[in-house]
Enzyme design. Structure first.
Site, mmCIF file in Angstrom:
data_model
loop_
_atom_site.group_PDB
_atom_site.id
_atom_site.type_symbol
_atom_site.label_atom_id
_atom_site.label_comp_id
_atom_site.label_asym_id
_atom_site.label_seq_id
_atom_site.Cartn_x
_atom_site.Cartn_y
_atom_site.Cartn_z
ATOM 1 N N ARG A 255 9.227 1.311 6.665
ATOM 2 C CA ARG A 255 9.438 0.005 7.279
ATOM 3 C C ARG A 255 9.957 0.195 8.700
ATOM 4 O O ARG A 255 10.538 1.225 9.033
ATOM 5 C CB ARG A 255 10.427 -0.821 6.455
ATOM 6 C CG ARG A 255 10.011 -1.033 4.997
ATOM 7 C CD ARG A 255 11.075 -1.805 4.247
ATOM 8 N NE ARG A 255 10.696 -2.034 2.853
ATOM 9 C CZ ARG A 255 11.016 -1.221 1.846
ATOM 10 N NH1 ARG A 255 11.720 -0.110 2.095
ATOM 11 N NH2 ARG A 255 10.651 -1.492 0.613
ATOM 12 N N LYS A 279 16.403 -0.668 1.687
ATOM 13 C CA LYS A 279 17.044 -1.956 1.404
ATOM 14 C C LYS A 279 18.187 -1.768 0.419
ATOM 15 O O LYS A 279 18.182 -0.872 -0.417
ATOM 16 C CB LYS A 279 16.018 -2.935 0.827
ATOM 17 C CG LYS A 279 14.930 -3.348 1.817
ATOM 18 C CD LYS A 279 14.000 -4.362 1.172
ATOM 19 C CE LYS A 279 12.956 -4.863 2.153
ATOM 20 N NZ LYS A 279 12.054 -5.857 1.533
ATOM 21 N N HIS A 348 4.096 -3.481 9.488
ATOM 22 C CA HIS A 348 3.891 -3.518 8.042
ATOM 23 C C HIS A 348 2.440 -3.234 7.679
ATOM 24 O O HIS A 348 2.145 -2.771 6.562
ATOM 25 C CB HIS A 348 4.305 -4.871 7.477
ATOM 26 C CG HIS A 348 4.799 -4.789 6.064
ATOM 27 N ND1 HIS A 348 6.023 -4.254 5.731
ATOM 28 C CD2 HIS A 348 4.223 -5.138 4.888
ATOM 29 C CE1 HIS A 348 6.192 -4.296 4.419
ATOM 30 N NE2 HIS A 348 5.107 -4.818 3.892
ATOM 31 N N ARG A 351 2.090 0.248 6.883
ATOM 32 C CA ARG A 351 2.581 0.552 5.529
ATOM 33 C C ARG A 351 1.440 0.386 4.522
ATOM 34 O O ARG A 351 1.265 1.217 3.617
ATOM 35 C CB ARG A 351 3.754 -0.370 5.195
ATOM 36 C CG ARG A 351 4.467 -0.083 3.878
ATOM 37 C CD ARG A 351 5.751 -0.908 3.837
ATOM 38 N NE ARG A 351 6.375 -0.919 2.539
ATOM 39 C CZ ARG A 351 7.228 0.017 2.102
ATOM 40 N NH1 ARG A 351 7.505 1.043 2.881
ATOM 41 N NH2 ARG A 351 7.768 -0.070 0.912
ATOM 42 N N HIS A 374 9.176 1.231 -3.937
ATOM 43 C CA HIS A 374 9.161 -0.088 -4.551
ATOM 44 C C HIS A 374 10.067 -0.096 -5.780
ATOM 45 O O HIS A 374 10.056 0.856 -6.566
ATOM 46 C CB HIS A 374 7.743 -0.475 -4.973
ATOM 47 C CG HIS A 374 6.855 -0.815 -3.816
ATOM 48 N ND1 HIS A 374 5.479 -0.743 -3.881
ATOM 49 C CD2 HIS A 374 7.139 -1.238 -2.552
ATOM 50 C CE1 HIS A 374 4.958 -1.104 -2.713
ATOM 51 N NE2 HIS A 374 5.946 -1.402 -1.890
ATOM 52 N N TYR A 383 -2.164 -2.816 -4.695
ATOM 53 C CA TYR A 383 -3.113 -1.827 -4.177
ATOM 54 C C TYR A 383 -4.167 -1.436 -5.197
ATOM 55 O O TYR A 383 -5.122 -0.723 -4.852
ATOM 56 C CB TYR A 383 -2.348 -0.586 -3.697
ATOM 57 C CG TYR A 383 -1.415 -0.903 -2.558
ATOM 58 C CD1 TYR A 383 -1.903 -1.176 -1.287
ATOM 59 C CD2 TYR A 383 -0.038 -0.971 -2.757
ATOM 60 C CE1 TYR A 383 -1.047 -1.495 -0.245
ATOM 61 C CE2 TYR A 383 0.824 -1.287 -1.726
ATOM 62 C CZ TYR A 383 0.309 -1.552 -0.476
ATOM 63 O OH TYR A 383 1.157 -1.876 0.556
#
Length: 403
Positions: A255, A279, A348, A351, A374, A383
């Site tokens: 990110r 995060k 992004h 990414r 994730h 995906y």
């Protein structure tokens, strides 16, 4: 070649002019740029002298008044407080001017937002930028519940009022209502924990329609990636920095904020690993591919300024060489996309490009989720729709005459 013009500083700021000049040199300012700052300081010092003000009077109010008069006089450059940041930082280091502190909350609404801010920072461990975004998003909701006497009226808050607020905001701000709903749920959970409301109302916040899964992830092709990387001039410091950033984004799917926060201490060159700060204060170790490491080494040896401040890997190309922000990383990607003739590209999207490349190379969804870090399998499942060959194997025949 004529050298820069160094203005003579007289008045209250005269004792600090020489020290400021040396400080600008240490921070990596060019002589021409430093001379411009000294001229601004000389002008400010004369302005203070005419009004009989001391250096300690350089408060935000005084600085605003100075620039208002400067603009009215007809100056066309150095018109905001940011122009004085080198001087103010220097005076604060010397203890001559007090560092600006947080504005005290004077209303019940702001005091509640202050407690909410502390809750997000301490209890939830969110990043400061995310916290400020949440606070900004939910402030209108609290303002709507301020009585005429200035007090908050939350005791009788109902689910209907919450839903009505979301509906009204969806008409006023349709593009940001999804993010506002997330912040509102967070605020209502906090209000219940804080005791401001006697029942949980987070579930009363209606969901916003979203079709984010209706389209395929927009990844760049291999030719587009090559064009993007080639658009960086490897003969310049800025080009080396941009190439290292783009390579990190394309190869590891980081990110923008993670690239901006990457520190020198996060790189383990012997083991070939980097530690990512993701995060919610999450730390993960990722392998450092050879091409990514080579691009970073080239920047660190031949591009990163010796006067860089702090321990972040990537810094501004112009002095003062402070750490990049996530917005700056996004801007670097966008500029490279325009140079490569690819149009507007966000960080992004790279990414998505990294995830799609891993999938085409034979990586599983589990492995892709581990690299992208994730927390939910469903986040990576998007995906699965990119691999059209695998989808044909599980697709059932469409009923019709052929069947």
């Amino acid at each position: 070649m004529v050298g820069p013009y160094w203005a003579h500083v007289c008045g209250p700021l005269a004792p600090y002019a020489e020290g400021l000049r040396s400080q600008l040199e240490r921070l990596g300012y060019t002589p021409l740029s430093a001379a411009g700052h000294v001229r601004l300081v000389a002008h400010l010092s004369r302005w203070l002298m005419r009004r009989g003000l001391a250096v300690s009077a350089l408060t935000p109010t005084t600085v605003d008044a100075y620039f208002a008069e400067r603009r009215a006089t007809g100056y066309y450059n150095s018109l905001t407080w940011r122009s004085l940041r080198p001087l103010l930082d220097w005076l604060q280091q010397l203890g001559v001017v007090a560092a600006p502190g947080p504005v005290p909350a004077t209303t019940p609404c702001e005091r509640l937002l202050g407690r909410y801010r502390d809750y997000l920072l301490v209890e939830r461990g969110l990043a400061a930028s995310t916290v400020e975004l949440n606070v900004r998003m939910v402030r209108p909701f609290l303002v709507d519940h301020v009585r005429a006497d200035g007090q908050l009226d939350l005791e009788r808050l109902s689910a209907g009022e919450v839903a009505a607020f979301v509906v009204a905001q969806s008409r006023k701000r349709p593009r940001s209502v999804g993010r506002m709903v997330t912040g509102l749920r967070s605020l209502l959970r906090f209000l219940h924990v804080d005791g401001s409301i006697d029942r949980p109302l987070a579930l009363a916040v209606p969901s916003v329609a979203s079709w984010s899964l209706s389209t395929l992830p927009k990844a760049l092709s291999s030719d587009q990636v090559a064009a993007l990387l080639t658009a960086c001039d490897r003969n310049t410091s800025t080009g080396r920095r941009d190439l290292a950033i783009l390579t990190l984004l394309v190869r590891l799917g980081l990110r923008a904020g993670e690239v901006a926060a990457l520190a020198l201490d996060d790189i383990d060159w012997r083991c070939g690993e980097i530690t990512m700060r993701g995060k919610a204060n999450r730390y993960d170790r990722l392998p450092l591919p050879a091409d990514v490491g080579q691009a970073m080494v080239d920047y660190l040896r031949h591009g990163r300024p010796a006067t860089a401040q702090g321990r972040t890997v990537f810094v501004w190309a112009q002095a003062p060489h402070r750490a990049l922000s996530s917005t700056a990383v996004t801007t670097i990607v966008a500029n490279a996309g325009r140079r490569a003739g690819l149009g507007l590209i966000g960080a992004h999207r790279l990414r998505h490009t990294a995830a799609t490349a891993m999938l085409h190379a034979g990586g599983t969804l589990t492995e892709i989720g581990q690299v992208l870090r994730h927390r939910r399998v469903l986040t990576t499942a998007i995906y699965a729709r990119v691999d059209r060959h695998a989808l044909r194997l599980v697709a059932r025949p469409w009923p019709g005459d052929a069947v």
